[in-house]
Design an enzyme around this catalytic site. Structure first.
Site, PDB file in Angstrom:
ATOM      1  N   GLY A 136       0.753  -1.225   0.168  1.00 34.50           N
ATOM      2  CA  GLY A 136      -0.028   0.159   0.458  1.00 34.50           C
ATOM      3  C   GLY A 136       1.191   1.425   0.022  1.00 34.50           C
ATOM      4  CB  THR A 137       4.406   2.226   2.082  1.00 33.89           C
ATOM      5  OG1 THR A 137       3.358   1.579   2.797  1.00 33.89           O
ATOM      6  CG2 THR A 137       5.203   3.099   1.584  1.00 33.89           C
ATOM      7  CB  CYS A 179       4.563   2.174  10.666  1.00 36.54           C
ATOM      8  SG  CYS A 179       2.702   2.599  10.381  1.00 36.54           S
ATOM      9  CB  THR A 238      11.660  -9.508 -11.844  1.00 37.52           C
ATOM     10  OG1 THR A 238      12.699  -9.502 -12.500  1.00 37.52           O
ATOM     11  CG2 THR A 238      10.929 -11.093 -11.767  1.00 37.52           C
ATOM     12  CG  HIS A 274       0.836  -6.534   5.269  1.00 40.01           C
ATOM     13  ND1 HIS A 274       0.292  -6.565   6.445  1.00 40.01           N
ATOM     14  CD2 HIS A 274       0.888  -5.354   4.199  1.00 40.01           C
ATOM     15  CE1 HIS A 274       0.702  -4.977   6.741  1.00 40.01           C
ATOM     16  NE2 HIS A 274       1.042  -4.574   5.365  1.00 40.01           N
ATOM     17  CG  ASN A 326      -4.690   3.327   9.465  1.00 38.00           C
ATOM     18  OD1 ASN A 326      -4.979   4.708   9.018  1.00 38.00           O
ATOM     19  ND2 ASN A 326      -3.611   4.071  10.360  1.00 38.00           N
ATOM     20  CB  SER A 352      -2.084  -3.478   1.264  1.00 40.74           C
ATOM     21  OG  SER A 352      -0.583  -3.648   2.372  1.00 40.74           O
ATOM     22  CD  GLN A 406      -6.068  -0.784   8.100  1.00 42.27           C
ATOM     23  OE1 GLN A 406      -6.722  -2.153   8.262  1.00 42.27           O
ATOM     24  NE2 GLN A 406      -5.293  -0.869   8.327  1.00 42.27           N
TER      25      GLN A 406
HETATM   26  N1  PLP Z   1      -2.509   2.900   3.809  1.00 39.73           N
HETATM   27  C1  PLP Z   1      -3.648   2.351   5.372  1.00 39.73           C
HETATM   28  C2  PLP Z   1      -4.849   3.069   5.189  1.00 39.73           C
HETATM   29  C3  PLP Z   1      -2.791   1.177   5.655  1.00 39.73           C
HETATM   30  O1  PLP Z   1      -3.184   1.103   6.828  1.00 39.73           O
HETATM   31  C4  PLP Z   1      -1.471   0.982   5.467  1.00 39.73           C
HETATM   32  C5  PLP Z   1      -0.591   0.215   6.332  1.00 39.73           C
HETATM   33  O2  PLP Z   1      -1.469  -0.166   8.001  1.00 39.73           O
HETATM   34  C6  PLP Z   1      -0.970   1.294   4.238  1.00 39.73           C
HETATM   35  C7  PLP Z   1      -1.516   2.000   3.698  1.00 39.73           C
HETATM   36  C8  PLP Z   1       0.180   0.773   4.146  1.00 39.73           C
HETATM   37  O3  PLP Z   1       0.637  -0.413   3.188  1.00 39.73           O
HETATM   38  P1  PLP Z   1       1.537  -1.516   3.384  1.00 39.73           P
HETATM   39  O4  PLP Z   1       1.421  -1.784   4.973  1.00 39.73           O
HETATM   40  O5  PLP Z   1       1.095  -2.534   2.647  1.00 39.73           O
HETATM   41  O6  PLP Z   1       2.640  -0.986   2.657  1.00 39.73           O
END
Ligand code: PLP
Length: 379
Positions: free
Chosen positions: A70-71, A321, A234, A198, A148, A196, A176
């Site tokens: 997601g990042t 984080c 890749t 995970h 989140n 994302s 989320q």
């Molecule tokens: N966006 C939101 C709302 C999230 O909660 C998170 C992860 O906690 C992310 C983005 C980032 O995703 P990733 O952990 O896959 O980089």
């Protein structure tokens, strides 16, 4: 065995996902860009995963760009647009994930103006306020589907519709929301959507950006022509296969899980309210079925987390984080929650494996800790 109550941070890998990934970590090792049979086999697996994910979010498979998470998807939006569009204004909500908040920072130096859209006390963006902030210089609006920390949901369709009226691109971080509530890219009218793996019982280090074909954006990664030349490198084949399978599973189990989590969350909220001095956040907003953010007045959130960790409960004080910074949540601050109370915040995010017994146990443990901390504080 500790009880895991932190599913918004990450979810355990589903056994069925692991099973789907396994061949691509062992015997199926081709490079998807190779023209020989090994390559074609893994290419087909990626195409299949793309279809599975597209089906979950009602997008066309060609709109999906697989990323490292997601990042990266969020960062790609801002970096990609800044390179292709003339500088202008970007509006982001005050409660976005750090990968959006910090993902826009570098745009400042490229003559872009980043502005914050406020939220109300329940953590919602009001469509009229957003509309009032847009002008001819506004190029992009970025607002998440579900927060989140608090689980508060935004009215994505209404926000995107206002952006369309103003000819402004709309990006939605749906990381989320995915797998917890229905996420429909086509119906949302968003131009861009981040996802994302995970958070939906898939592997870590894999995600996607869904992009409407009208959007002109540069890649973040340059190199080979992977992902239609929109994301070189890749492919992480096993993870992509896992993400696809996880998407297929959550699509088929969404409603059952949603109902189960909603009733567990209700039970949790009822039980929490039996603790003296508990404040629940964002309760006036529609929320994710699995998320409860609350505070116990006078009890520091971090201290409580550590104490609960000691006795076998894994929960969080907000974004995983950010929990090392010691600052109160920017989400609660934006909602007008006073500093002291925001510092007491705790998040419980439930998942498929949780039971009513887990809830009883964590509430009992919380009560014991509160009693202990309050009696220490008296001396
Ligand atoms: N966006 C939101 C709302 C999230 O909660 C998170 C992860 O906690 C992310 C983005 C980032 O995703 P990733 O952990 O896959 O980089």
């Amino acid at each position: 065995m500790a009880i895991y109550l932190d599913h918004n941070a990450t979810t355990p890998l589903d056994e069925r996902v692991l099973e789907a990934m396994h061949p691509f970590l062992t015997e199926s090792y081709g490079n998807p860009s190779s023209v020989h049979g090994f390559g074609r086999h893994v290419r087909r697996a990626i195409d299949n995963a793309r279809e599975q994910l597209a089906a979950l979010v009602n997008a066309h498979p060609s709109q999906i760009i697989f990323t490292s998470g997601g990042t990266e998807a969020n960062n790609m939006v801002f970096a990609g647009l800044a390179q292709r569009q003339p500088p202008g204004r970007v509006l982001i909500s005050a409660i976005e994930h750090p990968s959006v908040l910090r993902g826009t920072q570098h745009m400042d130096s490229q003559k872009w103006q980043i502005e914050t859209v406020p939220v109300d006390q329940a953590g919602r963006v009001e469509t009229d306020i957003l509309a009032g902030m847009m002008d001819g210089q506004t190029r992009l609006v970025s607002i998440m589907a579900a927060n989140n920390e608090t689980g508060a949901l935004q009215n994505v369709e209404a926000l995107a519709a206002r952006c369309r009226e103003h000819n402004v691109l709309f990006h939605c971080d749906a990381v989320q929301a995915l797998g917890k509530i229905k996420v429909d890219f086509a119906a949302s009218q968003a131009h861009l959507m981040s996802l994302s793996s995970h958070k939906i019982y898939g592997p870590q280090g894999c995600g996607a950006l869904v992009v409407d074909k009208s959007v002109d954006m540069a890649p973040l990664m340059y190199g080979g022509g992977q992902e239609r030349a929109r994301r070189a490198g890749t492919e992480n084949v096993a993870a992509i296969v896992g993400f696809g399978r996880a998407a297929e599973i959550v699509a088929s189990e969404l409603e059952v899980n949603r109902q189960q989590l909603t009733s567990l969350r209700r039970l949790l909220e009822q039980r929490l309210q039996t603790i003296e001095g508990v404040v629940l956040f964002a309760t006036q907003a529609e929320r994710l079925p699995n998320t409860v953010m609350f505070a116990v007045e006078g009890v520091a959130g971090e201290t409580m987390l550590m104490a609960l960790d000691e006795v076998g409960f894994a929960l969080s004080s907000g974004a995983a984080c950010e929990s090392t910074h010691g600052e109160p949540s920017h989400v609660l601050t934006a909602m007008g929650v006073p500093y002291e109370l925001a510092q007491a915040s705790i998040r419980i995010s439930l998942g498929r494996g949780n039971t009513a017994q887990d809830i009883e146990s964590v509430v009992v443990a919380l009560k014991q800790q509160v009693l202990m901390m309050r009696s220490v504080a008296r001396y």
